[in-house]
Enzyme design. Sequence first.
Site, short mmCIF file in Angstrom:
data_model
loop_
_atom_site.label_atom_id
_atom_site.label_comp_id
_atom_site.label_asym_id
_atom_site.label_seq_id
_atom_site.Cartn_x
_atom_site.Cartn_y
_atom_site.Cartn_z
N GLY A 11 0.81 -1.22 0.00
CA GLY A 11 0.00 0.00 0.00
C GLY A 11 0.83 1.26 0.00
N THR A 12 0.66 2.08 1.01
CA THR A 12 1.27 3.40 1.07
C THR A 12 2.78 3.38 1.28
OG1 THR A 12 0.79 3.59 3.43
CG2 THR A 12 -0.85 4.48 1.89
N LEU A 13 3.38 2.21 1.53
CA LEU A 13 4.83 2.09 1.64
C LEU A 13 5.48 1.77 0.29
CD1 LEU A 13 5.08 0.19 5.02
CD2 LEU A 13 6.05 2.44 4.55
N GLU A 81 3.38 1.84 11.07
CA GLU A 81 2.23 0.94 10.97
C GLU A 81 1.53 0.71 12.31
OE1 GLU A 81 0.76 -0.33 8.35
OE2 GLU A 81 2.15 0.46 6.86
#
Length: 138
Positions: A11-13, A81
Amino acid sequence: MSETILVFVFGTLKKGFPLHRRGLARARFLGSYRTARKYPMLIAGPWFAPMMLDEPGHGLHVTGELYLVDSVILARLDRLEAVGRPGNLRRLIRITPERFGPSCDAFAYLKSRFLASPAHTGYLASYDDRRFVPPWRR
């Protein structure tokens, strides 16, 4: 890097997404992979976050990126996270390369279903949504 650890991000990483520079800028990219088992992944919560739920065997095979990290980077990722807070988990999962090569185990950041409210999508195989609100814009 002294100790090396494999981390699968979906995802956002990933490259080009808001948390990549803060989390994985100094990590070594190893390639495109997907989960060996199906997982439910969706966009959810008040910040439109991509969440892969800790429910192996349900959902779809999720695509992402594999990185080689050290313990310092892993600790940074754990903070990003929210590992340690209820429902925020780091688990070893089996992944397979998108093209060629052997499967391997890598850490992935999973969520408990109670965090996935409200849900903004159904289950997704890949993440390319741009609605995520990063912590510095909340």
